[in-house]
Scaffold this motif. Structure first.
Motif, PDB file in Angstrom:
ATOM      1  N   GLU A 121       1.626   1.525  -3.628  1.00 37.51           N
ATOM      2  CA  GLU A 121       0.428   1.635  -4.474  1.00 37.51           C
ATOM      3  C   GLU A 121      -0.795   1.687  -3.557  1.00 37.51           C
ATOM      4  OE1 GLU A 121      -2.241   2.340  -6.546  1.00 37.51           O
ATOM      5  OE2 GLU A 121      -0.524   2.042  -7.904  1.00 37.51           O
ATOM      6  N   SER A 122      -1.343   2.883  -3.350  1.00 37.67           N
ATOM      7  CA  SER A 122      -2.444   3.057  -2.403  1.00 37.67           C
ATOM      8  C   SER A 122      -3.707   2.332  -2.844  1.00 37.67           C
ATOM      9  CB  SER A 122      -2.739   4.553  -2.216  1.00 37.67           C
ATOM     10  OG  SER A 122      -3.099   5.142  -3.465  1.00 37.67           O
ATOM     11  N   ASN A 123      -3.832   2.054  -4.132  1.00 37.02           N
ATOM     12  CA  ASN A 123      -5.020   1.411  -4.674  1.00 37.02           C
ATOM     13  C   ASN A 123      -4.826  -0.095  -4.868  1.00 37.02           C
ATOM     14  OD1 ASN A 123      -7.704   1.689  -5.569  1.00 37.02           O
ATOM     15  ND2 ASN A 123      -7.065   1.751  -7.712  1.00 37.02           N
ATOM     16  N   THR A 136       0.824  -1.206   0.000  1.00 35.14           N
ATOM     17  CA  THR A 136       0.000   0.000   0.000  1.00 35.14           C
ATOM     18  C   THR A 136       0.863   1.262   0.000  1.00 35.14           C
ATOM     19  OG1 THR A 136      -1.752  -1.172   1.177  1.00 35.14           O
ATOM     20  CG2 THR A 136      -1.835   1.231   1.230  1.00 35.14           C
ATOM     21  N   HIS A 137       2.027   1.172   0.625  1.00 33.84           N
ATOM     22  CA  HIS A 137       2.949   2.307   0.622  1.00 33.84           C
ATOM     23  C   HIS A 137       3.366   2.659  -0.812  1.00 33.84           C
ATOM     24  CE1 HIS A 137       6.271   4.916   1.771  1.00 33.84           C
ATOM     25  NE2 HIS A 137       7.077   4.183   1.016  1.00 33.84           N
TER      26      HIS A 137
END
Length: 240
Positions: A216-218, A213-214
């Motif tokens: 790629e937030s999606n 997530t760090h």
């Protein structure tokens, strides 16, 4: 014309031939092309020297004969869309007496020559071409993403896995499926990020997802989209 234990064959005398040629095809069988200076009576002895090769080649055609021809199977493609690299390739088929199949790339056009009426051979030839394209485009792209997030892998392998888009081994080798080329670029990048994070967390633990997530937030949404991405892959690219 036949000789005991030799396959059936035909002799064709050619004024253009400089050497003896043995041609084998599914449609015409064995044809021996002779220069005008060669005595046809010498053909059986010539064929005996090639008997092992003839038996092996003819047995391959026997296997093909049990497969339905192209018209009753899946249709060979006339267009290949590699969404990952935003390229399209138009395919032309040229049937000739060659028992094998060869592919030639002319810009954004592919020419397949030879035994093009059997879907199995077309499929194998296009899959080899797809692997070559994957070797050309995917490892450099992965290397770029690796540098962006400062996670370095040891080696990249291109494969044609049936059920996985990619995988990462404990030896830091990342295996990429050549079918990634059919996916939109944002999904390919997500696959790269996913496997690179496995270099740090060799599992799908909460820490794995936190790190992913760090970068790629999606990632959760992309992961769900990737699970439904099989529809991008054409039938000929699937290994069965």
């Amino acid at each position: 014309m036949m000789s005991s234990d030799l396959p059936a064959y035909r002799v064709r005398v050619s004024s253009r031939a400089r050497h003896v040629r043995i041609q084998v095809s599914a449609e015409e069988g064995v044809i021996v092309v002779l220069p005008q200076t060669v005595d046809p009576a010498s053909v059986p002895a010539l064929l005996w020297k090639k008997k092992a090769w003839l038996d092996r080649t003819l047995s391959q055609f026997e296997g093909l004969q049990h497969q339905p021809p192209l018209a009753t199977q899946e249709t060979s493609p006339t267009l290949i869309c590699l969404r990952a690299i935003n390229q399209q390739f138009y395919i032309t088929y040229h049937k000739d007496a060659n028992p094998s199949l060869h592919i030639h790339t002319l810009g954004n056009r592919l020419l397949l020559r030879g035994h093009v009426t059997h879907y199995f051979l077309v499929k194998q030839t296009l899959q080899r071409w797809l692997t070559e394209q994957a070797h050309l485009h995917l490892p450099p792209w992965l290397e770029t993403v690796s540098k962006e997030i400062s996670l370095k892998h040891f080696k990249t392998i291109i494969r044609g896995q049936r059920t996985r888009w990619a995988s990462c081994s404990q030896r830091q080798t990342i295996s990429l499926n050549h079918k990634l080329l059919f996916l939109p670029p944002h999904l390919v990048r997500y696959v790269f990020l996913h496997e690179l994070v496995h270099l740090v967390h060799f599992n799908h633990s909460p820490r794995f997802w936190t790190l992913l997530t760090h970068f790629e937030s999606n990632c959760r949404s992309l992961d769900q989209e990737l699970r439904r991405a099989g529809h991008y892959v054409p039938a000929w690219a699937e290994r069965r």
